[in-house]
Design a protein around this motif. Structure first.
Motif, short mmCIF file in Angstrom:
data_model
loop_
_atom_site.label_atom_id
_atom_site.label_comp_id
_atom_site.label_asym_id
_atom_site.label_seq_id
_atom_site.Cartn_x
_atom_site.Cartn_y
_atom_site.Cartn_z
N ASP A 184 0.75 -1.33 0.05
CA ASP A 184 0.65 -0.15 -0.13
C ASP A 184 0.68 1.30 -0.40
N ALA A 185 1.82 1.01 -0.31
CA ALA A 185 2.66 2.10 -0.16
C ALA A 185 2.28 3.26 -1.66
N PRO A 186 2.44 4.10 -1.31
CA PRO A 186 1.66 5.90 -2.24
C PRO A 186 3.05 5.46 -3.19
N VAL A 187 2.35 5.53 -4.94
CA VAL A 187 3.14 5.71 -6.55
C VAL A 187 2.91 6.49 -6.89
N ILE A 188 3.86 7.72 -7.29
CA ILE A 188 2.94 8.59 -7.49
C ILE A 188 4.06 8.76 -9.23
N VAL A 189 3.43 8.32 -10.29
CA VAL A 189 3.40 8.86 -11.54
C VAL A 189 2.89 9.93 -12.14
N ARG A 190 3.83 10.37 -12.67
CA ARG A 190 3.69 11.76 -13.40
C ARG A 190 4.85 11.93 -14.86
N VAL A 191 3.80 12.36 -16.04
CA VAL A 191 4.26 12.82 -16.66
C VAL A 191 3.94 14.36 -17.38
N GLN A 192 4.33 15.70 -18.01
CA GLN A 192 3.68 16.76 -17.76
C GLN A 192 4.25 18.07 -18.42
N THR A 193 3.96 19.05 -19.13
CA THR A 193 4.86 19.54 -19.47
C THR A 193 5.02 20.54 -18.58
N ASP A 194 4.29 21.23 -17.11
CA ASP A 194 4.16 22.17 -16.10
C ASP A 194 5.26 21.41 -14.62
N ASP A 195 5.97 22.80 -14.85
CA ASP A 195 6.94 22.19 -13.63
C ASP A 195 6.66 22.01 -12.59
N PHE A 196 7.22 20.69 -11.56
CA PHE A 196 6.63 20.89 -10.08
C PHE A 196 7.14 21.03 -9.00
N ASP A 197 7.12 20.69 -8.10
CA ASP A 197 7.28 21.27 -6.55
C ASP A 197 7.42 20.43 -5.90
N ALA A 198 8.49 20.41 -5.54
CA ALA A 198 9.06 18.98 -4.81
C ALA A 198 8.47 19.05 -3.63
N ALA A 199 8.83 20.06 -2.75
CA ALA A 199 7.68 20.14 -1.35
C ALA A 199 6.33 19.88 -1.01
N ALA A 200 5.54 20.27 -2.38
CA ALA A 200 4.49 19.52 -3.13
C ALA A 200 3.83 18.26 -2.10
N GLU A 201 4.89 17.88 -3.46
CA GLU A 201 5.24 16.17 -3.68
C GLU A 201 5.47 15.34 -2.21
N THR A 202 6.45 16.11 -1.93
CA THR A 202 7.04 15.20 -0.72
C THR A 202 6.17 15.32 0.32
N ALA A 203 4.87 16.43 0.61
CA ALA A 203 4.02 16.72 1.64
C ALA A 203 2.93 15.43 1.10
N ARG A 204 2.64 15.04 0.33
CA ARG A 204 1.78 13.85 -0.53
C ARG A 204 2.40 12.44 -0.18
N LEU A 205 3.45 12.36 0.02
CA LEU A 205 4.00 10.97 0.07
C LEU A 205 3.89 10.78 1.42
N THR A 206 4.70 12.24 2.77
CA THR A 206 4.72 11.23 3.50
C THR A 206 3.52 12.08 4.88
N GLY A 207 3.76 11.88 5.81
CA GLY A 207 2.12 11.59 6.97
C GLY A 207 2.01 11.43 7.61
N ASP A 208 2.32 9.80 7.82
CA ASP A 208 1.93 8.63 8.87
C ASP A 208 3.09 9.04 9.96
N GLY A 209 3.65 9.22 9.49
CA GLY A 209 5.19 8.72 10.93
C GLY A 209 6.06 7.68 11.17
N ASP A 210 6.15 7.29 9.75
CA ASP A 210 7.28 6.02 9.94
C ASP A 210 7.96 6.46 8.94
N ALA A 211 7.84 7.61 8.64
CA ALA A 211 9.10 7.69 7.68
C ALA A 211 10.21 8.32 8.31
N GLY A 212 12.20 8.11 8.43
CA GLY A 212 12.25 9.09 9.11
C GLY A 212 13.54 9.46 8.51
#
Lengths: 84, 154, 154, 84
Positions: free
Chosen positions: C4-32
């Motif tokens: 159940d690990a989240p897997v985010i994959v996208r191909v896009q013309t727009d730029d990305f925001d590393a901080a926003a994507e990181t926030a989408r991946l984390t949050g459950d407290g297990d990540a060190g």
């Protein structure tokens, strides 16, 4: 007088973060210093019981137990580091 | 490259902003790769209330700077940042940030990984655990695996 | 973890925001540990005006997803994100973002590095150079060093 | 009819991004397909001149040159990839 500083459980067991002490001329290395301090009381003896795990820094640089302490302004004693 | 590469080192109680620090490191157009490592406080299954981070002021900054400069020289980095927090840190909060920039990806990965492996075993920081049930746990033990991780760079 | 690990994959013309994507991946407290790789367009000493990124729609997303799932299984990652831009990209702009989260740092470093090494050689993207003097350069040649980098995981 | 798609300099040299063609029964593998296409004109011959560097995907998955193409809905030909 030499300034000694202690960190983490070495600090807690000795009961202070730093002190200035006069060292006998026979104390020539970091290892000598540990053995000398252990004669100063139970707190020191407890803190430094397992000599081999104690890390030593002189003037804020890591040294080995058999390195000389001559000229040290500040000697630090602390447990293995656990940052990061 | 090694001579004028920016080296940002700080020890602070406040949180850090990886995006802002990255922006400070980059900008000259040579960087093709940025690797960012963030170390967080795990919640240890809900048992942990906080980690308390102690450091040796002066030596901590000096030691991290030495490690960072060695990484710049060894991997021809374009820049490196290492920021370590101290004080009480709650689960989910940031503890440490390392950013390495380089022309190509392997240097950036190696640079960030090298700095973390040395920082873990050579920079004077110590962690103490405070548990959710009110108990103060002991000081965290150093891990032999961290020593082995460092040895692989020797 | 792998299931159940989240897997985010996208191909896009727009730029990305590393901080926003990181926030989408984390949050459950297990990540060190979080390792983020950003690949940028280098300016090649001022000669380059832009890179033009072409991809095989459908297969590009499928291939990156396959690589990410393999990384999750192999390194017990808590989450992985891989975002690749296409179209014209100017020097200094982002091209690719990979984020790996794990309980401990070596898994996160290995996960992000593994995804990049496979993405470089297996994901159907191609780069064409446009030069500052108006010339359209050729298509960028594949590098043997990228094949060797992938082989080290075999 | 089989759908063929081309990318990067393979696309530019052939002069189109995709096409549908009838393949003779003798074309059984990706390698057979390359050799057949090279007979269709100079553009194909130029694009596929160095057969060993051309990558082949069937139904959007990488295959080897000697893998069979039977049942392929979409066959892609392209140069070595340079993303990332």
């Amino acid at each position: 007088m030499t300034k000694l500083v202690y960190f983490a459980w070495v600090r807690e067991r000795i009961g202070k973060g730093e002190e200035e002490i006069d060292l006998p001329a026979s104390v020539k290395t970091g290892g000598d210093l540990l053995r000398h301090l252990k004669t100063l009381g139970d707190d020191y003896a407890h803190a430094l019981e397992h000599e081999n795990v104690i890390r030593i820094a002189i003037n804020q640089e890591h040294v080995e137990h058999d390195d000389p302490i001559a000229g040290a302004r500040e000697i630090a004693l602390f447990p293995p580091m656990t940052g990061g | 490259m090694a001579g004028d590469a920016p080296v940002i080192v700080r020890v602070q109680t406040d949180d850090f902003d990886a995006a802002a620090e990255t922006a400070r490191l980059t900008g000259d157009g040579d960087a093709g790769a940025i690797v960012t490592f963030t170390g967080l406080c795990r919640d240890e299954g809900g048992m942990l209330a906080a980690l308390e981070l102690e450091h040796y002021p002066g030596m901590a900054e000096a030691e991290i700077t030495r490690i960072c400069r060695e990484a710049v020289a060894r991997f021809s980095l374009l820049g490196i940042a290492a920021i370590h927090r101290v004080g009480k840190i709650a689960p989910g909060e940031n503890i440490v940030l390392v950013i390495a920039t380089a022309p190509h990806r392997h240097a950036a990965f190696d640079g960030a990984s090298f700095v973390m492996d040395y920082l873990k075993t050579s920079a004077p920081f110590w962690k103490k655990e405070h548990f959710a049930d009110g108990r103060t746990g002991g000081w965290v033990d150093a891990k032999e695996s961290d020593d082995r991780a460092r040895e692989k760079w020797a």
